[in-house]
Design a protein around this motif. Structure first.
Motif, PDB file in Angstrom:
ATOM      1  N   LEU A 280       9.926   4.506  -4.657  1.00 38.25           N
ATOM      2  CA  LEU A 280      11.324   4.111  -4.529  1.00 38.25           C
ATOM      3  C   LEU A 280      11.889   3.697  -5.873  1.00 38.25           C
ATOM      4  CD1 LEU A 280      10.930   1.722  -1.604  1.00 38.25           C
ATOM      5  CD2 LEU A 280      12.587   3.690  -1.735  1.00 38.25           C
ATOM      6  N   SER A 281      13.371   4.264  -6.126  1.00 36.64           N
ATOM      7  CA  SER A 281      13.774   3.939  -7.375  1.00 36.64           C
ATOM      8  C   SER A 281      14.131   2.511  -7.463  1.00 36.64           C
ATOM      9  CB  SER A 281      15.267   4.737  -7.517  1.00 36.64           C
ATOM     10  OG  SER A 281      15.873   4.552  -6.357  1.00 36.64           O
ATOM     11  N   ARG A 282      14.724   2.295  -8.393  1.00 38.38           N
ATOM     12  CA  ARG A 282      15.326   0.720  -8.667  1.00 38.38           C
ATOM     13  C   ARG A 282      16.693   0.399  -7.760  1.00 38.38           C
ATOM     14  NH1 ARG A 282      16.928  -2.620 -12.960  1.00 38.38           N
ATOM     15  NH2 ARG A 282      16.951  -4.826 -12.120  1.00 38.38           N
ATOM     16  N   ALA A 283      16.471  -0.757  -6.993  1.00 37.46           N
ATOM     17  CA  ALA A 283      17.145  -0.929  -5.742  1.00 37.46           C
ATOM     18  C   ALA A 283      17.229  -0.033  -4.771  1.00 37.46           C
ATOM     19  CB  ALA A 283      18.868  -0.990  -6.310  1.00 37.46           C
ATOM     20  N   GLY A 284      15.893   0.434  -4.558  1.00 32.44           N
ATOM     21  CA  GLY A 284      15.763   1.231  -3.150  1.00 32.44           C
ATOM     22  C   GLY A 284      15.631   0.322  -1.973  1.00 32.44           C
ATOM     23  N   ARG A 285      15.547   1.070  -0.925  1.00 30.37           N
ATOM     24  CA  ARG A 285      15.672   0.267   0.408  1.00 30.37           C
ATOM     25  C   ARG A 285      14.440   0.984   1.355  1.00 30.37           C
ATOM     26  NH1 ARG A 285      19.927   2.874  -1.342  1.00 30.37           N
ATOM     27  NH2 ARG A 285      20.905   3.391   0.685  1.00 30.37           N
ATOM     28  N   PHE A 286      13.597  -0.014   1.887  1.00 30.15           N
ATOM     29  CA  PHE A 286      12.401   0.284   2.772  1.00 30.15           C
ATOM     30  C   PHE A 286      12.666  -0.332   4.007  1.00 30.15           C
ATOM     31  CE2 PHE A 286       8.316  -0.437   4.568  1.00 30.15           C
ATOM     32  CZ  PHE A 286       7.472   0.498   4.265  1.00 30.15           C
ATOM     33  N   ALA A 287      12.498   0.439   5.010  1.00 29.73           N
ATOM     34  CA  ALA A 287      12.700  -0.028   6.209  1.00 29.73           C
ATOM     35  C   ALA A 287      11.230   0.232   7.356  1.00 29.73           C
ATOM     36  CB  ALA A 287      13.975   0.306   7.234  1.00 29.73           C
ATOM     37  N   THR A 288      10.665  -0.302   8.085  1.00 33.42           N
ATOM     38  CA  THR A 288       9.620  -0.080   8.785  1.00 33.42           C
ATOM     39  C   THR A 288       9.752  -0.467  10.319  1.00 33.42           C
ATOM     40  OG1 THR A 288       7.139  -0.343   9.303  1.00 33.42           O
ATOM     41  CG2 THR A 288       8.637  -2.168   8.286  1.00 33.42           C
ATOM     42  N   GLY A 289       9.484   0.648  11.025  1.00 31.63           N
ATOM     43  CA  GLY A 289      10.057   0.343  12.645  1.00 31.63           C
ATOM     44  C   GLY A 289       8.868   0.752  13.528  1.00 31.63           C
ATOM     45  N   GLY A 290       7.512   0.678  12.758  1.00 32.51           N
ATOM     46  CA  GLY A 290       6.242   0.994  13.303  1.00 32.51           C
ATOM     47  C   GLY A 290       4.971   1.301  12.300  1.00 32.51           C
ATOM     48  N   ALA A 291       3.857   1.005  12.927  1.00 32.89           N
ATOM     49  CA  ALA A 291       2.779   0.906  12.229  1.00 32.89           C
ATOM     50  C   ALA A 291       1.494   1.549  12.655  1.00 32.89           C
ATOM     51  CB  ALA A 291       2.429  -0.638  11.821  1.00 32.89           C
ATOM     52  N   ILE A 292       1.647   2.756  13.266  1.00 34.77           N
ATOM     53  CA  ILE A 292       0.660   3.320  14.333  1.00 34.77           C
ATOM     54  C   ILE A 292      -0.340   3.735  13.265  1.00 34.77           C
ATOM     55  CG2 ILE A 292       2.401   4.333  15.821  1.00 34.77           C
ATOM     56  CD1 ILE A 292       2.390   7.025  14.462  1.00 34.77           C
ATOM     57  N   ALA A 293      -0.354   3.919  11.851  1.00 33.32           N
ATOM     58  CA  ALA A 293      -1.596   4.377  11.135  1.00 33.32           C
ATOM     59  C   ALA A 293      -2.269   3.136  10.662  1.00 33.32           C
ATOM     60  CB  ALA A 293      -0.984   5.003   9.950  1.00 33.32           C
ATOM     61  N   GLY A 294      -1.784   1.654  11.036  1.00 32.32           N
ATOM     62  CA  GLY A 294      -2.255   0.576  10.926  1.00 32.32           C
ATOM     63  C   GLY A 294      -1.592  -0.521  10.318  1.00 32.32           C
ATOM     64  N   PRO A 295      -1.495  -1.720  10.836  1.00 35.03           N
ATOM     65  CA  PRO A 295      -0.458  -2.859  10.564  1.00 35.03           C
ATOM     66  C   PRO A 295      -1.084  -3.409   9.341  1.00 35.03           C
ATOM     67  CG  PRO A 295      -2.272  -3.484  12.171  1.00 35.03           C
ATOM     68  CD  PRO A 295      -2.336  -2.167  11.898  1.00 35.03           C
TER      69      PRO A 295
END
Length: 375
Positions: A280-295
């Motif tokens: 992610l670049s500066r001021a990037g945004r991360f959203a997660t809607g699941g964790a099927i590979a591992g919580p």
């Protein structure tokens, strides 16, 4: 005429596929004030169905959703099994968060002119007096009965009218999966100047994220299994990385160059989260809607701190998300992807197919004429 009993699949407890029972003598729901009764035509299969049935939401479960876990469930001696809100469920429960169908009855306080209207269901039952993003108090198919049945009762406000030539099977792809994806896009403000990374890009939420990001004009980097590259590119992905490839950070860096990644829309979780944060670049945004590979995910807090990142967890979308989706399909700018359709009596087989993750798009259950049009 509405019968007294209906066909439905009941979940009798947390565990494997053997906890799903197809019955023909389940009482039709009795309407409460402010509710409508929907004759269900189709209902989408979603991760929340698997997560709830298996008991994966329990804090004591620390692994991802493997095919074995999805079919067999976790050990039944867990004392903290429950739903997404970890408050526990009452059994038997009819699952199914994504019904689409026709209103056939209205409770007191509801305009009877709604009867006969084709609708798609927003599964989030909200208390609008609560703080934004905390309003979801029940989830249809979890804390209350859902759409794996001939009839479902929902609050009037949760039954969204739709006029479209799409089939009910296609409309049943919208709640939960496309709804989660749209909320992820809204929270992270995806726009045409953004480079967006989408994980799990062949699944329900992932494929929806590819379509919805392209609808907004963004450049999409999709991550999915190598054998699904062609299909994911057909959805609109501009760039592709095979899931499980070594040096994810390096591959992302090579693809997006110095510009970096503006938004990550993740449904996988697990070990890749560290590398996604780093991309992610500066001021990037991360959203997660699941964790099927591992919580459980290892992260570097310096990425969060010194790049001033934004993070969002998505479980209960706001009403705008479903309203947007209805608007897109009515305008003809979005067509949900349906991979397979199963009969209601084959729900266990549908969930088993879902767990194999061999499909692209959505798996849907035909309750009663899913191929019919909502027009």
């Amino acid at each position: 005429m509405i019968p007294q009993h209906m066909r439905a699949v009941q979940l009798t407890g947390h565990g494997g596929l053997d906890k799903l029972f197809y019955r023909t003598d389940v009482p039709v729901p009795q309407l409460q004030p402010g509710e409508v009764l929907i004759a269900v035509r189709a209902c989408g299969v979603n991760n929340t169905d698997i997560n709830t049935r298996t008991g994966w939401y329990a804090p004591s479960v620390t692994t991802g959703i493997t095919e074995e876990l999805a079919t067999q469930g976790v050990a039944e001696d867990h004392a903290d099994l429950g739903s997404w809100d970890r408050k526990g469920l009452g059994f038997p429960r009819i699952q199914g968060a994504a019904p689409a169908g026709i209103i056939v009855a209205a409770g007191s306080g509801v305009d009877t002119q709604r009867i006969g209207t084709a609708v798609v269901v927003d599964p989030v039952v909200r208390d609008m007096s609560l703080t934004r993003w905390a309003r979801g108090v029940q989830y249809i198919g979890s804390e209350r009965d859902g759409g794996y049945a001939q009839y479902v009762a929902v609050p009037d406000v949760n039954a969204l009218p739709v006029q479209s030539s799409l089939t009910f099977a296609e409309l049943a792809a919208l709640p939960c999966a496309y709804q989660t994806a749209e909320e992820m896009q809204l929270r992270t403000r995806v726009g045409k100047s953004d480079t967006v990374v989408v994980t799990g890009a062949s699944g329900g939420v992932g494929s929806a994220n590819v379509q919805l990001a392209k609808l907004r004009g963004a450049r999409v980097v999709a991550i999915a299994s190598q054998d699904k590259e062609a299909r994911v590119r057909e959805l609109g992905a501009d760039l592709f990385i095979a899931r499980g490839s070594p040096d994810l950070s390096g591959q992302l860096g090579a693809l997006v160059s110095e510009r970096g990644v503006d938004v990550v829309l993740d449904v996988a979780g697990g070990d890749d989260v560290l590398h996604l944060w780093r991309s992610l670049s500066r001021a990037g945004r991360f959203a997660t809607g699941g964790a099927i590979a591992g919580p459980m995910a290892l992260v570097d807090m310096r990425d969060l701190i010194y790049k001033d990142l934004e993070m969002y967890g998505i479980a209960n979308p706001e009403p705008e998300a479903m309203r947007n989706l209805v608007r897109y399909v009515e305008a003809g700018t979005l067509r949900p992807i349906v991979s397979q359709v199963f009969e209601l009596s084959d729900l266990a087989r549908a969930q088993a197919a879902f767990a194999k993750k061999g499909h692209v798009g959505k798996i849907v259950v035909d309750i009663d004429n899913a191929a019919g049009s909502a027009a």
